[in-house]
Design a protein around this motif. Structure first.
Motif, PDB file in Angstrom:
ATOM      1  N   PHE A 581       0.882  -1.219  -0.020  1.00  0.00           N
ATOM      2  CA  PHE A 581       0.015  -0.012  -0.110  1.00  0.00           C
ATOM      3  C   PHE A 581       0.650   1.216   0.069  1.00  0.00           C
ATOM      4  O   PHE A 581       0.784   2.195  -0.865  1.00  0.00           O
ATOM      5  CB  PHE A 581      -1.019  -0.026   1.094  1.00  0.00           C
ATOM      6  CG  PHE A 581      -1.405   1.391   1.562  1.00  0.00           C
ATOM      7  CD1 PHE A 581      -2.518   1.872   0.625  1.00  0.00           C
ATOM      8  CD2 PHE A 581      -0.653   1.907   2.509  1.00  0.00           C
ATOM      9  CE1 PHE A 581      -2.926   3.193   1.034  1.00  0.00           C
ATOM     10  CE2 PHE A 581      -1.434   3.784   2.607  1.00  0.00           C
ATOM     11  CZ  PHE A 581      -2.508   3.905   1.837  1.00  0.00           C
ATOM     12  N   LEU A 582       1.711   1.247   0.998  1.00  0.00           N
ATOM     13  CA  LEU A 582       2.637   2.499   0.954  1.00  0.00           C
ATOM     14  C   LEU A 582       3.467   2.677  -0.221  1.00  0.00           C
ATOM     15  O   LEU A 582       3.757   3.912  -0.595  1.00  0.00           O
ATOM     16  CB  LEU A 582       3.414   2.428   2.332  1.00  0.00           C
ATOM     17  CG  LEU A 582       2.911   2.896   3.550  1.00  0.00           C
ATOM     18  CD1 LEU A 582       3.965   2.621   4.848  1.00  0.00           C
ATOM     19  CD2 LEU A 582       2.526   4.246   3.574  1.00  0.00           C
ATOM     20  N   ALA A 583       3.901   1.685  -0.749  1.00  0.00           N
ATOM     21  CA  ALA A 583       4.616   1.979  -2.024  1.00  0.00           C
ATOM     22  C   ALA A 583       3.812   2.792  -3.010  1.00  0.00           C
ATOM     23  O   ALA A 583       4.314   3.711  -3.599  1.00  0.00           O
ATOM     24  CB  ALA A 583       5.121   0.779  -2.593  1.00  0.00           C
ATOM     25  N   SER A 584       2.630   2.240  -3.131  1.00  0.00           N
ATOM     26  CA  SER A 584       1.815   2.924  -4.156  1.00  0.00           C
ATOM     27  C   SER A 584       1.477   4.520  -3.863  1.00  0.00           C
ATOM     28  O   SER A 584       1.325   5.348  -4.287  1.00  0.00           O
ATOM     29  CB  SER A 584       0.289   2.273  -4.249  1.00  0.00           C
ATOM     30  OG  SER A 584       0.605   1.066  -5.158  1.00  0.00           O
ATOM     31  N   ALA A 585       1.157   4.608  -2.411  1.00  0.00           N
ATOM     32  CA  ALA A 585       0.881   6.107  -1.661  1.00  0.00           C
ATOM     33  C   ALA A 585       2.178   6.904  -1.875  1.00  0.00           C
ATOM     34  O   ALA A 585       1.985   8.059  -2.113  1.00  0.00           O
ATOM     35  CB  ALA A 585       0.309   5.689  -0.411  1.00  0.00           C
ATOM     36  N   LEU A 586       3.417   6.305  -1.580  1.00  0.00           N
ATOM     37  CA  LEU A 586       4.501   7.063  -1.553  1.00  0.00           C
ATOM     38  C   LEU A 586       4.606   7.673  -3.316  1.00  0.00           C
ATOM     39  O   LEU A 586       5.046   8.717  -3.445  1.00  0.00           O
ATOM     40  CB  LEU A 586       5.685   6.591  -1.208  1.00  0.00           C
ATOM     41  CG  LEU A 586       5.662   6.671   0.370  1.00  0.00           C
ATOM     42  CD1 LEU A 586       6.560   5.336   0.953  1.00  0.00           C
ATOM     43  CD2 LEU A 586       6.226   7.709   1.038  1.00  0.00           C
ATOM     44  N   MET A 587       4.487   6.651  -3.929  1.00  0.00           N
ATOM     45  CA  MET A 587       4.666   6.874  -5.644  1.00  0.00           C
ATOM     46  C   MET A 587       3.750   8.074  -5.746  1.00  0.00           C
ATOM     47  O   MET A 587       4.029   8.945  -6.710  1.00  0.00           O
ATOM     48  CB  MET A 587       4.435   5.658  -6.290  1.00  0.00           C
ATOM     49  CG  MET A 587       5.769   4.693  -6.520  1.00  0.00           C
ATOM     50  SD  MET A 587       7.355   5.153  -7.156  1.00  0.00           S
ATOM     51  CE  MET A 587       6.766   6.212  -8.693  1.00  0.00           C
ATOM     52  N   ASP A 588       2.840   7.940  -5.642  1.00  0.00           N
ATOM     53  CA  ASP A 588       1.651   8.987  -5.859  1.00  0.00           C
ATOM     54  C   ASP A 588       1.860  10.411  -5.651  1.00  0.00           C
ATOM     55  O   ASP A 588       1.715  11.306  -6.252  1.00  0.00           O
ATOM     56  CB  ASP A 588       0.295   8.447  -5.093  1.00  0.00           C
ATOM     57  CG  ASP A 588      -0.817   9.469  -5.320  1.00  0.00           C
ATOM     58  OD1 ASP A 588      -0.850  10.152  -6.255  1.00  0.00           O
ATOM     59  OD2 ASP A 588      -1.714   9.634  -4.346  1.00  0.00           O
ATOM     60  N   MET A 589       2.488  10.346  -4.306  1.00  0.00           N
ATOM     61  CA  MET A 589       2.958  11.664  -3.587  1.00  0.00           C
ATOM     62  C   MET A 589       4.207  12.154  -4.434  1.00  0.00           C
ATOM     63  O   MET A 589       4.476  13.102  -4.920  1.00  0.00           O
ATOM     64  CB  MET A 589       3.240  11.633  -2.317  1.00  0.00           C
ATOM     65  CG  MET A 589       3.055  12.969  -1.564  1.00  0.00           C
ATOM     66  SD  MET A 589       1.553  13.739  -1.834  1.00  0.00           S
ATOM     67  CE  MET A 589       0.473  12.781  -0.617  1.00  0.00           C
ATOM     68  N   LYS A 590       5.257  11.234  -4.666  1.00  0.00           N
ATOM     69  CA  LYS A 590       6.434  11.672  -5.682  1.00  0.00           C
ATOM     70  C   LYS A 590       6.121  12.022  -6.850  1.00  0.00           C
ATOM     71  O   LYS A 590       6.690  13.110  -7.609  1.00  0.00           O
ATOM     72  CB  LYS A 590       7.482  10.415  -5.640  1.00  0.00           C
ATOM     73  CG  LYS A 590       7.901   9.700  -4.417  1.00  0.00           C
ATOM     74  CD  LYS A 590       8.803  10.472  -3.808  1.00  0.00           C
ATOM     75  CE  LYS A 590       9.473   9.867  -2.531  1.00  0.00           C
ATOM     76  NZ  LYS A 590      10.667  10.536  -1.681  1.00  0.00           N
ATOM     77  N   TYR A 591       5.107  11.422  -7.474  1.00  0.00           N
ATOM     78  CA  TYR A 591       4.754  11.600  -9.097  1.00  0.00           C
ATOM     79  C   TYR A 591       4.324  13.108  -9.185  1.00  0.00           C
ATOM     80  O   TYR A 591       4.536  13.903  -9.874  1.00  0.00           O
ATOM     81  CB  TYR A 591       3.628  10.903  -9.405  1.00  0.00           C
ATOM     82  CG  TYR A 591       4.216   9.582 -10.332  1.00  0.00           C
ATOM     83  CD1 TYR A 591       4.733   9.728 -11.335  1.00  0.00           C
ATOM     84  CD2 TYR A 591       3.503   8.512  -9.826  1.00  0.00           C
ATOM     85  CE1 TYR A 591       5.385   8.465 -12.185  1.00  0.00           C
ATOM     86  CE2 TYR A 591       3.962   7.059 -10.407  1.00  0.00           C
ATOM     87  CZ  TYR A 591       4.744   7.261 -11.823  1.00  0.00           C
ATOM     88  OH  TYR A 591       5.187   6.206 -12.283  1.00  0.00           O
ATOM     89  N   HIS A 592       3.619  13.640  -7.951  1.00  0.00           N
ATOM     90  CA  HIS A 592       3.034  15.154  -8.045  1.00  0.00           C
ATOM     91  C   HIS A 592       3.961  16.067  -7.194  1.00  0.00           C
ATOM     92  O   HIS A 592       3.207  17.116  -6.956  1.00  0.00           O
ATOM     93  CB  HIS A 592       1.643  15.014  -7.491  1.00  0.00           C
ATOM     94  CG  HIS A 592       0.807  13.895  -8.198  1.00  0.00           C
ATOM     95  ND1 HIS A 592       0.577  12.679  -8.070  1.00  0.00           N
ATOM     96  CD2 HIS A 592       0.290  14.403  -9.548  1.00  0.00           C
ATOM     97  CE1 HIS A 592      -0.223  12.244  -9.221  1.00  0.00           C
ATOM     98  NE2 HIS A 592      -0.402  13.083  -9.979  1.00  0.00           N
ATOM     99  N   THR A 593       5.219  15.760  -6.701  1.00  0.00           N
ATOM    100  CA  THR A 593       6.047  16.768  -6.066  1.00  0.00           C
ATOM    101  C   THR A 593       7.348  16.777  -6.815  1.00  0.00           C
ATOM    102  O   THR A 593       8.304  17.413  -6.563  1.00  0.00           O
ATOM    103  CB  THR A 593       6.100  16.463  -4.696  1.00  0.00           C
ATOM    104  OG1 THR A 593       6.517  14.907  -4.818  1.00  0.00           O
ATOM    105  CG2 THR A 593       4.939  16.669  -3.833  1.00  0.00           C
ATOM    106  N   THR A 594       7.465  16.032  -8.107  1.00  0.00           N
ATOM    107  CA  THR A 594       8.452  16.131  -8.725  1.00  0.00           C
ATOM    108  C   THR A 594       8.342  16.789 -10.201  1.00  0.00           C
ATOM    109  O   THR A 594       7.210  16.563 -10.657  1.00  0.00           O
ATOM    110  CB  THR A 594       8.822  14.583  -9.003  1.00  0.00           C
ATOM    111  OG1 THR A 594       9.070  13.760  -7.837  1.00  0.00           O
ATOM    112  CG2 THR A 594      10.290  14.594  -9.804  1.00  0.00           C
ATOM    113  N   ASP A 595       9.342  17.557 -10.767  1.00  0.00           N
ATOM    114  CA  ASP A 595       9.151  17.989 -12.036  1.00  0.00           C
ATOM    115  C   ASP A 595       8.844  17.077 -13.070  1.00  0.00           C
ATOM    116  O   ASP A 595       9.549  16.296 -13.560  1.00  0.00           O
ATOM    117  CB  ASP A 595      10.629  18.703 -12.401  1.00  0.00           C
ATOM    118  CG  ASP A 595      10.491  19.315 -13.648  1.00  0.00           C
ATOM    119  OD1 ASP A 595       9.506  19.253 -14.431  1.00  0.00           O
ATOM    120  OD2 ASP A 595      11.584  20.197 -14.113  1.00  0.00           O
ATOM    121  N   PRO A 596       7.626  17.425 -13.712  1.00  0.00           N
ATOM    122  CA  PRO A 596       7.133  16.086 -14.568  1.00  0.00           C
ATOM    123  C   PRO A 596       8.306  15.971 -15.827  1.00  0.00           C
ATOM    124  O   PRO A 596       8.168  14.966 -16.592  1.00  0.00           O
ATOM    125  CB  PRO A 596       5.693  16.747 -15.067  1.00  0.00           C
ATOM    126  CG  PRO A 596       5.807  17.874 -14.588  1.00  0.00           C
ATOM    127  CD  PRO A 596       6.663  18.118 -13.501  1.00  0.00           C
TER     128      PRO A 596
END
Ligand SMILES: [Zn+2]
Length: 717
Positions: A581-596
């Motif tokens: 679960f956390l792997a998905s949740a952390l990825m979700d947050m990283k995707y949206h706090t990193t320069d696309p």
């Protein structure tokens, strides 16, 4: 031919009401005949005509309904008087009724009975829907009036419900770019339109991949699989024209038990690869490019509004308030989860070694050996537990719980009195146990079928609000239990039984609503999962166990030792569950706090997980190319952590019940539960509502205890 009619109707709907020559009168008749546009008739203040809906009616009905809503908005903005709550917010809250009704049908076609034909309609409608919604969110005249009411309310505050409504509406408009200049607004609308097309594409790609990768087993490949699974797999294969074979479909409800039980390691790998490669197969359904486009557009859009990144923008009105708070919680739990995974893998490797398997635990082995460890360490056989979890009994258990906590009574509606969209759907009438007052209806669509999205979910066809006449709520639950062969009981796993309670918690949240304005029904993403997660806890209460967890054949109550084992096993495999679960949740947050611009999804996913120290034996619960929560819409984008956030509240609230004099059925606490945590929905600030229920803010300690993790010292006060 059919398409031509739809198209002309569509054009008509857009210009409806302006002219009337013979051609269009004819078209008007067709629109009037469209059952999707009709008032809901029949009992219970009207119910949807699910038995009469047709795919070809959806597009004209949607176009007409969107148009009607926009005309209602025009009436508000054309009012020459200066804006007040009464002449602006009230009619705004009251508008869109027709569209809500049509959208109910649209939702059923999209989630419960989708088809290639409907997906085509969806593709055609998606830009129209986005344009329509931009016409509201970017309506300057409307926003000016809302802003006037809002600004006046800052000087002369309104009564609480009215103030909350105007605050929420103003904030939503501002977040959607209402304060932008004309040029930026146009760009903003264009981005939204592109995004909505990408979201549809993303989810259709996943659905296609679920349908395209079915593994058919032969008789000699069934080793280890439970009889119930084999039977269901046989009937699915038969339905697909593969008589004599056994279908493992590419969905969670089919994949998960297969990986848990099948002795065929190579097949486990194949099923695992199919499932976790959805949207990542370098073919026409590959979602990696779709993700890239989505992230760039989201970033550009929030930049227009002056935010650094999507997460910052999204979380401002969530309970977490900002990405840092959400990350802080996840990072507090992550190391404990990883440490537990190491222990779990050691235990599993020991079992494999002892069996002489000569393997290293791979991701497709995790569920299989975990089940063996579970049996060995906890002597808990999931199949044995299942014998006591019969769907009919569980449904009665839901009703009992709702009766005890909410004073609700559930009775099946008279056969044929309420239309349904599929013969498997059942409907119950919900009333107050004492007054007999009608609360609403509850629809249950239990079984998996072609065209139904996977997983379980809850929705409303009609929500409660005083403003809209306090009509009975029409709530629904939807599951994907495997339909049994005729005459067989539906037996579900403990996890699925919990999910069944979870989704029912959402339904109760809809049914218990006691609010004045529709906007107050809106959910706060990291809060609305809390109520439903909390309800899961009633499955393992003594009253539910003794009354409803009975053997499907003998009627014998589940033995105490088995219950004790289940409770003991509750912390089992928490390393796996929390980490995936956390792997998905952390990825979700990283995707949206990193320069696309720096993101290539496949590479980014791998690198980020490596950095986090993701164990080799586990994969994200939802890998990026099929992470529908985040990429098939915006509801859960940077919101997936919300389950954990809500879980902190759940564990904490659950301890309150455990410690209450009457335990989980403590009348006093139940009253507070309904009054502060369910009935107000979003009429009260969530943090404040929780404090009223608990007498203090939630702490992380109970969550760590529930998962069998050490309680971090600095969390103790
Ligand atoms: Zn939920």
């Amino acid at each position: 031919m059919k398409k031509g009619i739809i198209k002309s109707l569509g054009i008509f709907a857009l210009v409806a009401g302006f002219q009337a020559h013979s051609q269009e009168q004819n078209e008007e008749k067709k629109t009037m005949d469209n059952i999707l546009l009709a008032e809901w008739s029949g009992p219970y203040a009207g119910v949807p005509a699910f038995d009469e809906m047709k795919v070809e009616l959806v597009k004209p009905a949607m176009l007409k309904a969107m148009d009607t809503h926009l005309a209602e908005i025009d009436k508000i903005t054309e009012n020459p008087e200066s804006a007040t709550f009464e002449n602006t917010i009230v009619p705004f809250e009251d508008s869109g009724d027709l569209l809500n009704r049509v959208f109910t049908y649209y939702g059923i076609f999209s989630s419960n009975i989708s088809s290639p034909e409907f997906r085509e309609v969806q593709r055609e409608l998606s830009p129209e829907i986005s344009e329509y919604s931009s016409k509201i969110s970017q309506n300057t005249a409307l926003f000016e009036r809302i802003k006037t009411v809002y600004e006046n309310s800052q000087e002369n505050p309104l009564p609480a419900p009215e103030q909350r409504v105007i605050d929420l509406i103003y904030e939503e408009f501002a977040m959607e770019g209402a304060n932008l200049n004309k040029e930026d607004k146009e760009r903003y609308a264009k981005i939204n339109k592109e995004l909505s097309e990408l979201y549809t594409k993303f989810s259709n790609n996943v659905l296609a991949e679920e349908e395209n990768y079915i593994v058919y087993l032969t008789e000699d490949q069934l080793s280890g699989l439970p009889e119930s699974y084999v039977k269901a797999a046989a009937s699915t294969a038969e339905a697909n024209g593969e008589s004599g074979k056994y279908a493992v479909t590419n969905t969670r409800s089919s994949m998960d038990p297969f990986l848990t039980y099948s002795d065929e390691r190579e097949l486990r790998e194949k099923v695992w690869r199919n499932y976790y490669s959805r949207g990542d197969n370098n073919d026409e359904f590959d979602n990696n490019d779709v993700i890239k486009k989505i992230l760039k557009l989201r970033d550009e859009r929030v930049e227009l509004l002056g935010y650094d990144n999507f997460a910052q923008w999204r979380l401002q009105n969530r309970m977490a308030k900002n990405p840092e708070n959400a990350m802080e919680l996840m990072e507090a739990v992550w190391p404990a989860a990883l440490a537990r995974v190491e222990e779990e893998v050691e235990d599993m490797q020991a079992v494999a070694d002892r069996e002489g398997a000569d393997i290293t635990i791979e991701p497709w082995d995790y569920r299989y050996y975990a089940e063996k460890v579970r049996k060995e360490k906890y002597d808990l056989d999931s199949e044995e537990v299942k014998q006591y979890l019969e769907l009919g009994n569980l449904t009665q258990a839901l009703f009992f719980t709702a009766g005890e906590l909410f004073n609700f009574d559930f009775k099946p509606v008279k056969e044929g009195s309420v239309p349904v969209f599929h013969e498997d759907v059942n409907v119950w009438e919900v009333t107050d146990k004492d007054s007999g007052e009608l609360i609403g209806l509850w629809y249950l669509d239990s079984f998996a079928r072609q065209g139904k999205r996977s997983g379980a979910w809850a929705t409303t066809y009609r929500s409660y609000s005083e403003l809209e006449g306090a009509k009975p709520v029409l709530a629904s639950n939807n599951s994907n239990f495997i339909k049994p062969a005729p005459g067989e009981s539906v037996l579900v796993s403990w996890d699925d039984a919990e999910t069944f309670f979870h989704e029912f918690g959402h339904a109760l949240h809809f049914l218990a609503a006691d609010i004045k304005y529709p906007t107050l029904n809106s959910g706060v993403r990291d809060y609305t999962e809390f109520q439903s997660q909390l309800l899961e806890r009633w499955l393992s209460t003594d009253k539910v166990i003794n009354r409803y967890l009975k053997h499907h054949e003998t009627g014998e109550v589940i033995p105490d030792e088995l219950v004790a084992k289940i409770k003991k096993a509750a912390t089992f495999n928490q390393g796996f569950a929390t980490t995936e679960f956390l792997a998905s949740a952390l990825m979700d947050m990283k995707y949206h706090t990193t320069d696309p611009d720096k993101i290539e999804p496949r590479k980014f996913e791998k690198e980020t997980l490596d950095e986090l120290g993701m164990p080799d034996e586990i994969v994200m619960r939802h890998r990026s190319p099929h992470f529908g929560h985040v990429f098939s819409g915006e509801g859960y984008a940077t919101g997936y952590y919300g389950y954990l956030w809500a879980d902190v509240l759940t564990s904490d609230a659950s301890e309150a019940f455990a410690e209450a004099p009457g335990g989980f059925y403590d009348a006093n606490l139940a009253e507070k539960l309904v009054k502060y945590l369910f009935a107000p929905r979003n009429a009260m600030d969530p943090a404040e509502a929780y404090r009223k229920f608990r007498g203090r803010d939630a702490k992380i300690d109970a969550l760590m205890r529930d998962r069998g993790f050490p309680v971090p010292e600095d969390a103790e006060e």
